[in-house]
Write a protein that holds these residues in place. Sequence first.
Motif, PDB file in Angstrom:
ATOM      1  N   TYR A   1     103.403 -11.764  43.262  1.00 38.07           N
ATOM      2  CA  TYR A   1     103.702 -10.496  42.591  1.00 38.07           C
ATOM      3  C   TYR A   1     102.683 -10.210  41.498  1.00 38.07           C
ATOM      4  O   TYR A   1     102.263 -11.118  40.760  1.00 38.07           O
ATOM      5  CB  TYR A   1     105.101 -10.567  41.965  1.00 38.07           C
ATOM      6  N   ASP A   2     102.266  -8.958  41.409  1.00 38.32           N
ATOM      7  CA  ASP A   2     101.538  -8.469  40.236  1.00 38.32           C
ATOM      8  C   ASP A   2     102.027  -7.058  39.948  1.00 38.32           C
ATOM      9  O   ASP A   2     102.393  -6.318  40.867  1.00 38.32           O
ATOM     10  CB  ASP A   2     100.022  -8.495  40.472  1.00 38.32           C
ATOM     11  N   ASN A   3     102.055  -6.685  38.684  1.00 36.60           N
ATOM     12  CA  ASN A   3     102.683  -5.421  38.306  1.00 36.60           C
ATOM     13  C   ASN A   3     101.843  -4.202  38.634  1.00 36.60           C
ATOM     14  O   ASN A   3     102.301  -3.070  38.463  1.00 36.60           O
ATOM     15  CB  ASN A   3     103.022  -5.424  36.808  1.00 36.60           C
ATOM     16  N   HIS A   4     100.614  -4.399  39.128  1.00 30.02           N
ATOM     17  CA  HIS A   4      99.795  -3.265  39.569  1.00 30.02           C
ATOM     18  C   HIS A   4      99.885  -3.046  41.082  1.00 30.02           C
ATOM     19  O   HIS A   4      99.339  -2.061  41.589  1.00 30.02           O
ATOM     20  CB  HIS A   4      98.331  -3.485  39.179  1.00 30.02           C
ATOM     21  N   GLY A   5     100.534  -3.961  41.788  1.00 29.50           N
ATOM     22  CA  GLY A   5     100.636  -3.832  43.239  1.00 29.50           C
ATOM     23  C   GLY A   5      99.331  -4.104  43.965  1.00 29.50           C
ATOM     24  O   GLY A   5      99.159  -3.686  45.113  1.00 29.50           O
ATOM     25  N   THR A   6      98.418  -4.833  43.314  1.00 28.28           N
ATOM     26  CA  THR A   6      97.105  -5.098  43.926  1.00 28.28           C
ATOM     27  C   THR A   6      97.232  -5.950  45.184  1.00 28.28           C
ATOM     28  O   THR A   6      96.592  -5.668  46.209  1.00 28.28           O
ATOM     29  CB  THR A   6      96.182  -5.806  42.910  1.00 28.28           C
ATOM     30  N   PHE A   7      98.050  -6.991  45.123  1.00 30.83           N
ATOM     31  CA  PHE A   7      98.211  -7.858  46.290  1.00 30.83           C
ATOM     32  C   PHE A   7      98.899  -7.122  47.437  1.00 30.83           C
ATOM     33  O   PHE A   7      98.587  -7.349  48.601  1.00 30.83           O
ATOM     34  CB  PHE A   7      99.004  -9.110  45.918  1.00 30.83           C
ATOM     35  N   ARG A   8      99.845  -6.253  47.109  1.00 23.54           N
ATOM     36  CA  ARG A   8     100.514  -5.473  48.154  1.00 23.54           C
ATOM     37  C   ARG A   8      99.517  -4.553  48.863  1.00 23.54           C
ATOM     38  O   ARG A   8      99.530  -4.422  50.085  1.00 23.54           O
ATOM     39  CB  ARG A   8     101.656  -4.659  47.532  1.00 23.54           C
TER      40      ARG A   8
ATOM     41  N   CYS B   1     103.850 -25.315  57.921  1.00 23.70           N
ATOM     42  CA  CYS B   1     105.229 -25.706  57.616  1.00 23.70           C
ATOM     43  C   CYS B   1     106.233 -24.572  57.797  1.00 23.70           C
ATOM     44  O   CYS B   1     107.314 -24.626  57.230  1.00 23.70           O
ATOM     45  CB  CYS B   1     105.338 -26.255  56.193  1.00 23.70           C
ATOM     46  N   ARG B   2     105.918 -23.548  58.584  1.00 26.77           N
ATOM     47  CA  ARG B   2     106.794 -22.399  58.817  1.00 26.77           C
ATOM     48  C   ARG B   2     107.366 -21.843  57.526  1.00 26.77           C
ATOM     49  O   ARG B   2     108.577 -21.630  57.397  1.00 26.77           O
ATOM     50  CB  ARG B   2     107.916 -22.761  59.786  1.00 26.77           C
ATOM     51  N   PRO B   3     106.562 -21.583  56.526  1.00 26.52           N
ATOM     52  CA  PRO B   3     107.077 -20.963  55.302  1.00 26.52           C
ATOM     53  C   PRO B   3     107.152 -19.453  55.465  1.00 26.52           C
ATOM     54  O   PRO B   3     106.697 -18.907  56.467  1.00 26.52           O
ATOM     55  CB  PRO B   3     106.030 -21.335  54.259  1.00 26.52           C
ATOM     56  N   THR B   4     107.719 -18.807  54.483  1.00 29.92           N
ATOM     57  CA  THR B   4     107.727 -17.352  54.431  1.00 29.92           C
ATOM     58  C   THR B   4     106.991 -16.925  53.169  1.00 29.92           C
ATOM     59  O   THR B   4     107.343 -17.357  52.073  1.00 29.92           O
ATOM     60  CB  THR B   4     109.162 -16.803  54.410  1.00 29.92           C
ATOM     61  N   VAL B   5     105.981 -16.109  53.334  1.00 31.78           N
ATOM     62  CA  VAL B   5     105.204 -15.585  52.212  1.00 31.78           C
ATOM     63  C   VAL B   5     105.512 -14.107  52.080  1.00 31.78           C
ATOM     64  O   VAL B   5     105.404 -13.353  53.045  1.00 31.78           O
ATOM     65  CB  VAL B   5     103.691 -15.800  52.425  1.00 31.78           C
ATOM     66  N   LYS B   6     105.915 -13.696  50.882  1.00 30.37           N
ATOM     67  CA  LYS B   6     106.231 -12.288  50.658  1.00 30.37           C
ATOM     68  C   LYS B   6     105.394 -11.761  49.511  1.00 30.37           C
ATOM     69  O   LYS B   6     105.328 -12.372  48.446  1.00 30.37           O
ATOM     70  CB  LYS B   6     107.711 -12.110  50.338  1.00 30.37           C
ATOM     71  N   VAL B   7     104.756 -10.619  49.730  1.00 32.80           N
ATOM     72  CA  VAL B   7     103.967  -9.971  48.693  1.00 32.80           C
ATOM     73  C   VAL B   7     104.825  -8.874  48.071  1.00 32.80           C
ATOM     74  O   VAL B   7     105.303  -7.976  48.765  1.00 32.80           O
ATOM     75  CB  VAL B   7     102.667  -9.379  49.269  1.00 32.80           C
ATOM     76  N   LEU B   8     105.023  -8.965  46.767  1.00 28.69           N
ATOM     77  CA  LEU B   8     105.893  -8.041  46.053  1.00 28.69           C
ATOM     78  C   LEU B   8     105.092  -7.168  45.098  1.00 28.69           C
ATOM     79  O   LEU B   8     103.991  -7.531  44.676  1.00 28.69           O
ATOM     80  CB  LEU B   8     106.958  -8.815  45.264  1.00 28.69           C
ATOM     81  N   SER B   9     105.687  -6.027  44.745  1.00 28.11           N
ATOM     82  CA  SER B   9     105.093  -5.103  43.777  1.00 28.11           C
ATOM     83  C   SER B   9     106.235  -4.499  42.962  1.00 28.11           C
ATOM     84  O   SER B   9     107.411  -4.738  43.250  1.00 28.11           O
ATOM     85  CB  SER B   9     104.294  -4.015  44.499  1.00 28.11           C
ATOM     86  N   PRO B  10     105.926  -3.694  41.938  1.00 27.11           N
ATOM     87  CA  PRO B  10     106.999  -3.073  41.154  1.00 27.11           C
ATOM     88  C   PRO B  10     107.974  -2.250  41.991  1.00 27.11           C
ATOM     89  O   PRO B  10     109.129  -2.045  41.586  1.00 27.11           O
ATOM     90  CB  PRO B  10     106.229  -2.188  40.165  1.00 27.11           C
ATOM     91  N   GLU B  11     107.551  -1.773  43.153  1.00 21.79           N
ATOM     92  CA  GLU B  11     108.450  -1.009  44.022  1.00 21.79           C
ATOM     93  C   GLU B  11     109.638  -1.846  44.483  1.00 21.79           C
ATOM     94  O   GLU B  11     110.685  -1.297  44.849  1.00 21.79           O
ATOM     95  CB  GLU B  11     107.681  -0.487  45.237  1.00 21.79           C
ATOM     96  N   ASP B  12     109.471  -3.163  44.516  1.00 19.75           N
ATOM     97  CA  ASP B  12     110.557  -4.048  44.942  1.00 19.75           C
ATOM     98  C   ASP B  12     111.502  -4.383  43.801  1.00 19.75           C
ATOM     99  O   ASP B  12     112.494  -5.083  44.011  1.00 19.75           O
ATOM    100  CB  ASP B  12     109.974  -5.348  45.505  1.00 19.75           C
TER     101      ASP B  12
END
Length: 291
Positions: free
Chosen positions: A130-137, A181-192
């Motif tokens: 997560y980053d508050n600018h949504g850059t990763f999203r 390892c069958r993980p789940t990666v979720k990219v979050l932003s302020p919209e979430d």
Amino acid sequence: MALLYGFLWRLLLVMVHVNRALVSWLRVRLRSWKGRLWERAMAALLLPVALAGFPDHQRKLNHNPDANANPVTGNRTASRRSRWLSDGRSLEKLPVHIGLLVAEEEPSYTDIANLVVWCMAVGISYVSVYDNHGTFRKNNSRLLEEIVRQQQDLLGVDGSKYNVEFLSNGSDKHQHHVVSCRPTVKVLSPEDGKQSIVQAAQQLCRSVENKERSSKDISVTMLDILLRESKNIPDPELVVKFGPVDSTLGFLPWHIRLTEFISLPSHRNVSYEDLLGALQRYGACQQRIGQ
């Protein structure tokens, strides 16, 4: 005088013996040096002939690049995997879901990818970025590519046996990729964050307006169900925040009532030891819920 002549004579004999021994030693060294020089010259002349005599073996090497792999590198990779897995098992408790909150400008995709892969390696099932600018999203494809690259570098070929669910947008469409390892990666932003609460409330209001629900059905429990269904992941037990800002910056406000926050100075040039230290601090903390 006789004593002086006798002393000089003996000294002369000693010098003669030393001279003979020195000459003999130099002759042996010279023969040995010439022999080695001759052997090297012959080896240089015969080496191309020797290699030319095994074209089939050379073709096999070219078609099997793994045959030229450095066993030292492979052993180092296996040792790292074993160490990380052992570290995860040695912790008092390991979060099922960890959040990586970047409160810095100009995020480093490589460093975040390293953190994600290390989380996978110690046995964490869910990782949120997560980053508050949504850059990763906005650049989730770039982040995913970096995660796959770092997974290959850090875990080696063994990591390619596993899949990952990469949840990259609000509709949570699954993208299956080779990671670990069958993980789940979720990219979050302020919209979430707050925005998702507003959207869930609007959804409830529309359902009442369309007479799909009664106004009596609207409750905190119903809102909680809608929000959890939209995220499709468990609440994070631990969030590691990177940067000088003392704020959650809107990170999943509905889901962090029991979340432990640990701050690190920066995500740039972060090391595995930094992450392990945060996990150890989380493992040692005691949450006294309602006490």
